[in-house]
Motif scaffolding. Sequence first.
Motif, PDB file in Angstrom:
ATOM      1  N   VAL A   1       1.024  -1.151   0.050  1.00  0.00           N
ATOM      2  CA  VAL A   1      -0.011  -0.061  -0.057  1.00  0.00           C
ATOM      3  C   VAL A   1       0.967   1.209  -0.212  1.00  0.00           C
ATOM      4  CG1 VAL A   1      -1.873   1.364   1.532  1.00  0.00           C
ATOM      5  CG2 VAL A   1      -1.982  -1.368   1.107  1.00  0.00           C
ATOM      6  N   ARG A   2       1.880   1.102   0.653  1.00  0.00           N
ATOM      7  CA  ARG A   2       2.983   2.431   0.581  1.00  0.00           C
ATOM      8  C   ARG A   2       3.362   2.623  -0.785  1.00  0.00           C
ATOM      9  NH1 ARG A   2       8.180   4.431   1.719  1.00  0.00           N
ATOM     10  NH2 ARG A   2       8.064   6.238   3.247  1.00  0.00           N
ATOM     11  N   THR A   3       3.612   1.513  -1.297  1.00  0.00           N
ATOM     12  CA  THR A   3       4.345   1.702  -2.863  1.00  0.00           C
ATOM     13  C   THR A   3       3.181   2.292  -3.572  1.00  0.00           C
ATOM     14  OG1 THR A   3       5.420  -0.056  -2.375  1.00  0.00           O
ATOM     15  CG2 THR A   3       5.524   0.492  -4.669  1.00  0.00           C
ATOM     16  N   GLU A   4       1.793   1.943  -3.370  1.00  0.00           N
ATOM     17  CA  GLU A   4       0.911   2.343  -4.172  1.00  0.00           C
ATOM     18  C   GLU A   4       0.591   3.935  -4.012  1.00  0.00           C
ATOM     19  OE1 GLU A   4      -1.845  -1.802  -4.155  1.00  0.00           O
ATOM     20  OE2 GLU A   4      -2.502   0.134  -3.016  1.00  0.00           O
ATOM     21  N   LEU A   5       0.878   4.259  -2.676  1.00  0.00           N
ATOM     22  CA  LEU A   5       0.660   5.682  -2.272  1.00  0.00           C
ATOM     23  C   LEU A   5       1.777   6.576  -2.893  1.00  0.00           C
ATOM     24  CD1 LEU A   5      -0.593   5.279   1.512  1.00  0.00           C
ATOM     25  CD2 LEU A   5      -1.763   6.042  -0.338  1.00  0.00           C
ATOM     26  N   LEU A   6       2.635   5.977  -2.920  1.00  0.00           N
ATOM     27  CA  LEU A   6       4.032   6.814  -3.335  1.00  0.00           C
ATOM     28  C   LEU A   6       4.055   7.020  -4.639  1.00  0.00           C
ATOM     29  CD1 LEU A   6       6.849   5.803  -1.070  1.00  0.00           C
ATOM     30  CD2 LEU A   6       5.809   7.974  -0.963  1.00  0.00           C
TER      31      LEU A   6
ATOM     32  N   ASN B   1       5.233  10.380   1.577  1.00  0.00           N
ATOM     33  CA  ASN B   1       6.417   9.843   2.342  1.00  0.00           C
ATOM     34  C   ASN B   1       6.303   9.639   3.782  1.00  0.00           C
ATOM     35  OD1 ASN B   1       9.028   8.906   1.259  1.00  0.00           O
ATOM     36  ND2 ASN B   1       9.109  11.065   0.370  1.00  0.00           N
ATOM     37  N   PHE B   2       5.489  10.323   4.260  1.00  0.00           N
ATOM     38  CA  PHE B   2       5.469  10.018   6.065  1.00  0.00           C
ATOM     39  C   PHE B   2       4.790   9.042   6.330  1.00  0.00           C
ATOM     40  CE2 PHE B   2       1.436  12.034   4.641  1.00  0.00           C
ATOM     41  CZ  PHE B   2       0.462  11.206   5.325  1.00  0.00           C
ATOM     42  N   VAL B   3       4.205   8.043   5.448  1.00  0.00           N
ATOM     43  CA  VAL B   3       3.632   6.831   5.763  1.00  0.00           C
ATOM     44  C   VAL B   3       4.460   5.932   6.258  1.00  0.00           C
ATOM     45  CG1 VAL B   3       2.081   4.993   4.826  1.00  0.00           C
ATOM     46  CG2 VAL B   3       1.639   7.518   4.257  1.00  0.00           C
ATOM     47  N   GLN B   4       4.223   4.891   7.133  1.00  0.00           N
ATOM     48  CA  GLN B   4       5.384   4.309   7.588  1.00  0.00           C
ATOM     49  C   GLN B   4       4.975   2.817   7.223  1.00  0.00           C
ATOM     50  OE1 GLN B   4       7.083   5.012  11.646  1.00  0.00           O
ATOM     51  NE2 GLN B   4       5.378   6.505  11.381  1.00  0.00           N
ATOM     52  N   THR B   5       5.935   1.651   7.211  1.00  0.00           N
ATOM     53  CA  THR B   5       5.534   0.226   6.911  1.00  0.00           C
ATOM     54  C   THR B   5       6.733  -0.326   7.468  1.00  0.00           C
ATOM     55  OG1 THR B   5       4.812  -1.272   5.459  1.00  0.00           O
ATOM     56  CG2 THR B   5       6.844   0.172   4.515  1.00  0.00           C
ATOM     57  N   TRP B   6       6.770  -1.751   7.399  1.00  0.00           N
ATOM     58  CA  TRP B   6       7.622  -2.819   7.716  1.00  0.00           C
ATOM     59  C   TRP B   6       8.592  -3.372   6.674  1.00  0.00           C
ATOM     60  CZ3 TRP B   6       2.418  -2.853   8.690  1.00  0.00           C
ATOM     61  CH2 TRP B   6       1.684  -3.765   7.924  1.00  0.00           C
ATOM     62  N   LYS B   7       9.540  -4.030   7.105  1.00  0.00           N
ATOM     63  CA  LYS B   7      10.380  -4.571   6.249  1.00  0.00           C
ATOM     64  C   LYS B   7      10.066  -6.154   6.268  1.00  0.00           C
ATOM     65  CE  LYS B   7      14.105  -1.265   5.819  1.00  0.00           C
ATOM     66  NZ  LYS B   7      14.387  -0.847   7.222  1.00  0.00           N
ATOM     67  N   ASP B   8      10.161  -6.857   7.290  1.00  0.00           N
ATOM     68  CA  ASP B   8      10.093  -8.169   7.345  1.00  0.00           C
ATOM     69  C   ASP B   8       9.312  -8.658   8.607  1.00  0.00           C
ATOM     70  OD1 ASP B   8      11.474  -8.048   9.861  1.00  0.00           O
ATOM     71  OD2 ASP B   8      13.401  -8.222   9.011  1.00  0.00           O
ATOM     72  N   ASP B   9       8.919  -9.932   8.645  1.00  0.00           N
ATOM     73  CA  ASP B   9       8.030 -10.391   9.239  1.00  0.00           C
ATOM     74  C   ASP B   9       8.201 -10.224  10.905  1.00  0.00           C
ATOM     75  OD1 ASP B   9       6.772 -11.560   7.379  1.00  0.00           O
ATOM     76  OD2 ASP B   9       6.967 -13.591   7.630  1.00  0.00           O
TER      77      ASP B   9
END
Length: 519
Positions: free
Chosen positions: A244-249, A256-264
């Motif tokens: 979703v972050r990729t879609e928003l960007l 850019n302020f939206v945060q996400t995670w990298k791994d499980d």
Amino acid sequence: MNPANFNSKGNALDSLQENGYTNFLTLVDSEKAVKEIVEQPFVEGSEDHLVEFSEAMRTVSKVLRQAAEGKASAQAEATEWKRKYEMERERSLQLEHKVLPSAGHKGNCNEQEVGNSMPETAEKSQRCCGENGICSHEVLRDREKDSYAYVQTKLTRKASFKLQWCSKGKKDDQHKHDIVSFEKGNITTAERSSKQISLKWESPPQTLLILTKPNSTSVKILCAEMVRWLKEKRKLNIYVEPRVRTELLSESSYYNFVQTWKDDKEIWRLHEIVDLVVTLGGDGTVLWAASKFKGPVPPIVPFSLGSLGFMTPFYSERYRECLKSILEGPISITLRHRLQCHVVRDAAKSEYENEGPILVLNEVTIDRGISSFLTNLDCYCDNSFVTCVQGDGLILSTTSGSTAYSLAAGGSMVHPQVPGILFTPICPHSLSFRPLILPEHVTLRIQVPLNSRGNAWASFDGKDRKQLAPGDALVCSMAAWPVPTACQGDSTSDFLNSIHDGLHWNLRKTQSFDGPREP
Ligand SMILES: NC(=O)c1ccc[n+]([C@@H]2O[C@H](COP(=O)([O-])OP(=O)(O)OC[C@H]3O[C@@H](n4cnc5c(N)ncnc54)[C@H](O)[C@@H]3O)[C@@H](O)[C@H]2O)c1
Ligand SMILES: Nc1ncnc2c1ncn2[C@@H]1O[C@H](COP(=O)(O)OP(=O)(O)OP(=O)(O)O)[C@@H](O)[C@H]1O
């Protein structure tokens, strides 16, 4: 089972003997005797019934092994709990000397007091939030060693809240527990209330996780709009899935302020930072959200963007007012129970050697998958034999899941706040096999017998199919971590609205007044 082998695994045999478990030895002896018979060389040309007898003895041998292992695992479990208790106690003592910085905590729950002490005694938890509520510090604290360090490295602290029972009529009234009294030989239930649970923020929520149904343009548009509103009007931190972050960007670098995670690993710790989860989709997205939390689950606000929306009472068109009132609180919530499932393979030496836990919000289904044979499932409830399911399969459902697959298989619809486990057969090949509802405290074991003609398949909330070969089992009990979902009204009115609007329950034209009448 080889007793010597077993003894090497933590000297459980010694301790069983010490504790007077002589019947364990009897079991081991019986198993040995059975094994000797079974292992005798097969005589060419022997009668069919000898083959059958040998099969039966093999099954007896297996049952005896399981009984012996059951006793051993109980002992091992006791040792494990003792070890955990001692570790916890030691950690509590260490934490007593540490003080967490208190930031923006306004409720009657003293942050330093909470930070200082893991909830080691009932006394302390009562001092924290009173006798009739459950404080989020007690519910949502992670027990992992470095959890405090992790939270402290984050910019924001988790909002604290308090859960309270509301009595009918008076919202602020404290819940009076059902008390079963046995005094003077009379069994009486002293008090009943509606038991609606209310969540009251003690410090404002600061971090929101938004989970969205994939491949939907309307969901994408709403998500972008909601993120912007939450950031600009409510100054909240927003987490979304990497996709979703990729879609928003791709839409604008504004996000850019939206945060996400990298791994499980980071997903497992989401509950430590997320105050509220918003879902945009149908019931499947609520199931998806619940599956992201293997432990405590923050309150979920489900917006309806699907076709049925049994668990999604909020209208997406009115998201601003809904979120405003939820962020301010108090919120009525439904605590949806989950089931915890383990797969125990035939080769496992004990119940501890298993796959899982897998937590389900709706149900776990054990069916025949692609096999054309009837399923043959031996079902045990707390070690008592229940029945053998011969048919297409079996559904073990939560009460939240009672309106999903279990309903389609003939199970009852049950209010999600009822703590029970539904035992619903799928197309049983027997006319008298009615569905059951079992109490929440039982442990169910569904065993594929060694003489089963085919494999069985387990699926969890309709996902992650696992093959169960003959000898494998699925063990299922109520999980410790329910899923709190926000209600539009309260848990009962939401449930009734869903069965009326979603399932058109008992919809029939009203009979007219004119016509024959009682004389
Ligand atoms: N014959 C059936 O009814 C059947 C068969 C397979 C799976 N399911 C259900 O589908 C669920 C998975 O949902 P999904 O959305 O990922 O798959 P999906 O997209 O195949 O949708 C299944 C349908 O079940 C509905 N549903 C899900 N949970 C519900 C609940 N608690 N109460 C009422 N309706 C509910 C959904 O709204 C959806 O319409 C499974 O947990 C299972 O309960 C039902
Ligand atoms: N964030 C997500 N990532 C991956 N899959 C998801 C996500 N959210 C939902 N899903 C999956 O997408 C599927 C459809 O989701 P959902 O049920 O929410 O929508 P729907 O099918 O349009 O709604 P309804 O079932 O009410 O018609 C489900 O199987 C669900 O597990």
